[in-house]
Design an enzyme around this catalytic site. Structure first.
Site, PDB file in Angstrom:
ATOM      1  N   GLN A   1       0.825  -1.202   0.000  1.00 21.20           N
ATOM      2  CA  GLN A   1       0.000   0.000   0.000  1.00 21.20           C
ATOM      3  C   GLN A   1       0.864   1.259   0.000  1.00 21.20           C
ATOM      4  OE1 GLN A   1      -3.582  -1.029   2.937  1.00 21.20           O
ATOM      5  NE2 GLN A   1      -1.677  -1.874   3.657  1.00 21.20           N
TER       6      GLN A   1
ATOM      7  N   ASP B   1      -2.985  -0.398  12.967  1.00 16.91           N
ATOM      8  CA  ASP B   1      -2.700   0.801  13.769  1.00 16.91           C
ATOM      9  C   ASP B   1      -2.740   0.526  15.265  1.00 16.91           C
ATOM     10  OD1 ASP B   1      -5.469   1.140  14.721  1.00 16.91           O
ATOM     11  OD2 ASP B   1      -5.916   1.806  12.690  1.00 16.91           O
TER      12      ASP B   1
ATOM     13  N   GLY C   1      -5.523 -12.121   5.310  1.00 13.03           N
ATOM     14  CA  GLY C   1      -6.634 -12.551   6.146  1.00 13.03           C
ATOM     15  C   GLY C   1      -7.421 -13.702   5.567  1.00 13.03           C
TER      16      GLY C   1
ATOM     17  N   ASP D   1     -11.232  -5.563  10.511  1.00  9.51           N
ATOM     18  CA  ASP D   1     -10.926  -4.131  10.427  1.00  9.51           C
ATOM     19  C   ASP D   1     -10.341  -3.859   9.045  1.00  9.51           C
ATOM     20  OD1 ASP D   1     -10.443  -1.489  10.985  1.00  9.51           O
ATOM     21  OD2 ASP D   1      -8.688  -1.869  12.248  1.00  9.51           O
TER      22      ASP D   1
ATOM     23  N   ASP E   1     -11.493  -0.267   2.501  1.00 13.02           N
ATOM     24  CA  ASP E   1     -12.554  -0.377   1.503  1.00 13.02           C
ATOM     25  C   ASP E   1     -12.208  -1.482   0.507  1.00 13.02           C
ATOM     26  OD1 ASP E   1     -14.555   1.841   2.014  1.00 13.02           O
ATOM     27  OD2 ASP E   1     -12.669   2.946   2.101  1.00 13.02           O
TER      28      ASP E   1
ATOM     29  N   PRO F   1      -5.598  -4.265  -1.385  1.00 14.08           N
ATOM     30  CA  PRO F   1      -5.474  -5.409  -0.485  1.00 14.08           C
ATOM     31  C   PRO F   1      -6.753  -5.732   0.274  1.00 14.08           C
ATOM     32  CG  PRO F   1      -3.592  -3.932  -0.253  1.00 14.08           C
ATOM     33  CD  PRO F   1      -4.599  -3.218  -1.110  1.00 14.08           C
TER      34      PRO F   1
END
EC number: 2.5.1.16
Length: 296
Positions: A33, A88, A141, A158, A161, A165
């Site tokens: 990303q 995060d 995931g 979590d 959009d 990824p």
């Protein structure tokens, strides 16, 4: 304003929002990303991935409290929690506040996000990465939930959009893996966008989740950073009663947990499952929406 750098969010093609940038703390294209962390005078530190704001210091508590305390208090006896994404650290922070939980596993595709956020968004995790109950897995995931033999009481997706990824975390193969990875009485929740602007996401998620869970719905919260109205969270279980707990039960569990929250409370919990009519109509009158790979 003209003398300040402006950062424009690019989530929607025809309109959006901008942020004044006081200071760029970090900018790098990771393996997966394009990440930037900057400071804004109103919102504090802001993290964006691929041109879309993911979190700010000012209002992150709303999102993370609702994504964690709603399913955990609805379950009532969760011991093992799986977080998909959450690099995060704020989701981990809120889950770790529940002292009855014995194991917290977080699966994050991008190790870089975890490293950057620990350094530049330390208030998000607030030391939770050092919790002895915590285990970090760097993996996709979808791959994890379809390969693991572990079972969890609550799974929290979590996700970003459904682009880049995050796209795979809205597919049937992911939802099927999550359903298989839950213990009896388990709960799955996921970020599902701002339904006024991203209604197709909710409809597609509802259609797919309904193949694997007997009770599928949404709950909501208003989060200023995610503009366009209320944000919806997908909710899926095999037990409809978990979505219909009375206020007294939730108040008792909340008191026993000893939580002090800034947004969540038991009354908010109950009310969050009341959805706007336009979303209810979409869920009952649109049999299938093309656009989010409904075949996988």
């Amino acid at each position: 304003m003209s003398q300040k750098e402006l950062w424009y969010e690019t989530l929607h093609a025809n309109f959006g929002q901008y942020f004044s940038v006081e200071n760029v703390l970090y900018r790098e294209k990771t393996e997966h990303q394009d990440l930037v962390i900057f400071e804004n005078p109103e919102l504090g530190r802001v993290m964006a991935l691929d041109g879309v704001v993911q979190t700010t210091e000012r209002d992150e508590f709303i999102y993370h409290e609702m994504m964690t305390h709603v399913p955990l208090l609805a379950h009532g006896q969760a011991k093992k929690v799986l977080i998909i994404g959450g690099g995060d650290g704020a989701m981990l922070r809120e889950v770790s506040r529940h002292k009855n939980i014995e194991q917290i596993t977080m699966v994050e595709i991008d190790a870089g996000v975890v490293e950057f956020c620990r350094q530049y968004l330390p208030n998000h995790s607030a030391g939770a990465y050092d919790d002895p109950r915590f285990k970090l897995v760097i993996d996709d995931g979808v791959n994890f939930v379809n390969q693991t033999t572990e079972k969890f009481d609550v799974i929290i997706s979590d996700c970003t959009d459904p682009i880049g990824p995050g796209e795979s975390l809205f597919t049937s193969v992911f939802y099927e893996g999550c359903a298989r990875s839950l213990n009896e009485g388990g709960i799955f929740v996921a970020q599902n966008g701002v339904c006024f602007l991203q209604q197709d996401e909710a409809v597609n998620s509802h259609n797919k989740l309904s193949h694997y869970f007997s009770d599928v719905s949404f709950y909501q919260a208003a989060i200023p950073t995610y503009y366009g109205g209320i944000m919806t969270f997908a909710w899926a279980t095999q037990n409809p009663a978990l979505r219909q707990l009375d206020l007294a039960t939730l108040q008792n569990r909340f008191a026993q947990a000893g939580l002090a929250c800034r947004y969540y409370n038991p009354a908010i919990h109950v009310g969050s499952f009341a959805l706007p009519q336009y979303l209810l109509d979409a869920l009952t009158t649109i049999p299938k929406v093309i656009g989010l790979d409904s075949s996988e």
